[in-house]
Design a protein around this motif. Sequence first.
Motif, PDB file in Angstrom:
ATOM      1  N   HIS A  46     -44.816  14.682  37.142  1.00 35.41           N
ATOM      2  CA  HIS A  46     -46.202  14.167  37.077  1.00 35.41           C
ATOM      3  C   HIS A  46     -46.465  13.158  36.001  1.00 35.41           C
ATOM      4  O   HIS A  46     -47.342  12.245  35.985  1.00 35.41           O
ATOM      5  CB  HIS A  46     -47.100  15.594  36.720  1.00 35.41           C
ATOM      6  CG  HIS A  46     -47.402  16.302  37.836  1.00 35.41           C
ATOM      7  ND1 HIS A  46     -48.173  15.983  38.897  1.00 35.41           N
ATOM      8  CD2 HIS A  46     -46.948  17.734  38.033  1.00 35.41           C
ATOM      9  CE1 HIS A  46     -48.252  17.105  39.866  1.00 35.41           C
ATOM     10  NE2 HIS A  46     -47.635  18.080  39.409  1.00 35.41           N
ATOM     11  N   ALA A  47     -45.856  13.108  34.879  1.00 33.11           N
ATOM     12  CA  ALA A  47     -45.672  12.408  33.773  1.00 33.11           C
ATOM     13  C   ALA A  47     -45.509  10.959  34.224  1.00 33.11           C
ATOM     14  O   ALA A  47     -45.898  10.214  33.607  1.00 33.11           O
ATOM     15  CB  ALA A  47     -45.089  12.992  32.606  1.00 33.11           C
ATOM     16  N   LEU A  48     -44.239  11.018  34.941  1.00 29.44           N
ATOM     17  CA  LEU A  48     -43.569   9.780  35.401  1.00 29.44           C
ATOM     18  C   LEU A  48     -44.686   9.023  36.289  1.00 29.44           C
ATOM     19  O   LEU A  48     -45.145   7.741  36.040  1.00 29.44           O
ATOM     20  CB  LEU A  48     -42.404   9.886  36.037  1.00 29.44           C
ATOM     21  CG  LEU A  48     -41.743   8.805  36.676  1.00 29.44           C
ATOM     22  CD1 LEU A  48     -41.646   7.515  35.777  1.00 29.44           C
ATOM     23  CD2 LEU A  48     -40.680   8.888  37.349  1.00 29.44           C
ATOM     24  N   ARG A  49     -45.474   9.848  37.188  1.00 28.77           N
ATOM     25  CA  ARG A  49     -46.423   9.038  37.995  1.00 28.77           C
ATOM     26  C   ARG A  49     -47.590   8.821  37.225  1.00 28.77           C
ATOM     27  O   ARG A  49     -48.148   7.738  37.712  1.00 28.77           O
ATOM     28  CB  ARG A  49     -46.838  10.406  39.180  1.00 28.77           C
ATOM     29  CG  ARG A  49     -47.965  10.047  40.030  1.00 28.77           C
ATOM     30  CD  ARG A  49     -47.865   8.795  41.051  1.00 28.77           C
ATOM     31  NE  ARG A  49     -46.987   9.559  42.041  1.00 28.77           N
ATOM     32  CZ  ARG A  49     -45.994   8.921  43.000  1.00 28.77           C
ATOM     33  NH1 ARG A  49     -46.257   7.654  43.098  1.00 28.77           N
ATOM     34  NH2 ARG A  49     -45.072   9.360  43.513  1.00 28.77           N
ATOM     35  N   ASN A  50     -48.076   9.585  36.388  1.00 31.39           N
ATOM     36  CA  ASN A  50     -49.308   9.070  35.659  1.00 31.39           C
ATOM     37  C   ASN A  50     -48.823   7.654  34.923  1.00 31.39           C
ATOM     38  O   ASN A  50     -49.594   6.763  34.624  1.00 31.39           O
ATOM     39  CB  ASN A  50     -49.673  10.115  34.672  1.00 31.39           C
ATOM     40  CG  ASN A  50     -50.181  11.120  35.167  1.00 31.39           C
ATOM     41  OD1 ASN A  50     -50.846  11.062  36.301  1.00 31.39           O
ATOM     42  ND2 ASN A  50     -50.319  12.462  34.554  1.00 31.39           N
ATOM     43  N   ALA A  51     -47.605   7.606  34.276  1.00 27.78           N
ATOM     44  CA  ALA A  51     -47.112   6.514  33.564  1.00 27.78           C
ATOM     45  C   ALA A  51     -47.343   5.256  34.423  1.00 27.78           C
ATOM     46  O   ALA A  51     -47.716   4.245  34.146  1.00 27.78           O
ATOM     47  CB  ALA A  51     -46.046   6.608  33.112  1.00 27.78           C
ATOM     48  N   LEU A  52     -46.643   5.340  35.639  1.00 20.82           N
ATOM     49  CA  LEU A  52     -46.818   4.330  36.740  1.00 20.82           C
ATOM     50  C   LEU A  52     -47.981   3.904  37.175  1.00 20.82           C
ATOM     51  O   LEU A  52     -48.098   2.804  37.701  1.00 20.82           O
ATOM     52  CB  LEU A  52     -45.659   4.723  37.560  1.00 20.82           C
ATOM     53  CG  LEU A  52     -44.274   5.070  37.508  1.00 20.82           C
ATOM     54  CD1 LEU A  52     -43.764   5.505  38.495  1.00 20.82           C
ATOM     55  CD2 LEU A  52     -43.744   3.415  36.862  1.00 20.82           C
ATOM     56  N   ALA A  53     -49.055   5.018  37.131  1.00 22.71           N
ATOM     57  CA  ALA A  53     -50.122   4.664  37.488  1.00 22.71           C
ATOM     58  C   ALA A  53     -51.206   3.964  36.481  1.00 22.71           C
ATOM     59  O   ALA A  53     -52.261   3.376  37.084  1.00 22.71           O
ATOM     60  CB  ALA A  53     -50.984   5.921  37.948  1.00 22.71           C
ATOM     61  N   THR A  54     -50.930   3.723  35.221  1.00 25.57           N
ATOM     62  CA  THR A  54     -51.655   3.015  34.310  1.00 25.57           C
ATOM     63  C   THR A  54     -51.598   1.638  34.580  1.00 25.57           C
ATOM     64  O   THR A  54     -50.580   0.980  34.983  1.00 25.57           O
ATOM     65  CB  THR A  54     -51.139   3.503  32.960  1.00 25.57           C
ATOM     66  OG1 THR A  54     -49.836   2.963  32.732  1.00 25.57           O
ATOM     67  CG2 THR A  54     -51.400   4.826  32.665  1.00 25.57           C
ATOM     68  N   PRO A  55     -52.625   1.055  34.183  1.00 25.04           N
ATOM     69  CA  PRO A  55     -52.728  -0.517  34.341  1.00 25.04           C
ATOM     70  C   PRO A  55     -51.628  -1.304  33.409  1.00 25.04           C
ATOM     71  O   PRO A  55     -51.321  -0.827  32.576  1.00 25.04           O
ATOM     72  CB  PRO A  55     -54.161  -1.105  33.960  1.00 25.04           C
ATOM     73  CG  PRO A  55     -54.843   0.459  33.696  1.00 25.04           C
ATOM     74  CD  PRO A  55     -54.024   1.467  33.646  1.00 25.04           C
TER      75      PRO A  55
END
Length: 89
Positions: A46-55
Amino acid sequence: MDITEFEDLIDRLGEDLSLWPEDRRSSAEELLGHSADARALLESAHALRNALATPPVRAPAGLADRIVAAAKRRADPAEPHAEGETAGN
């Protein structure tokens, strides 16, 4: 399901268990109920997905042009330097 299979499924299917096939999701939820390692893997995913989703971070406008101009000034010592610059900068 063991932790190795769970990790493989996260890698292949993603961290959103609601998108997994029902039989895999049920097994994963059971594993999550008693495995701290599985919960940690899911949290990391989840943390990786969130990091990749940031602009993405964008460079200020004109930065590349300023870098090239500064490099050219350093290559040609006869050219005047910008205010505050010295030949040693």
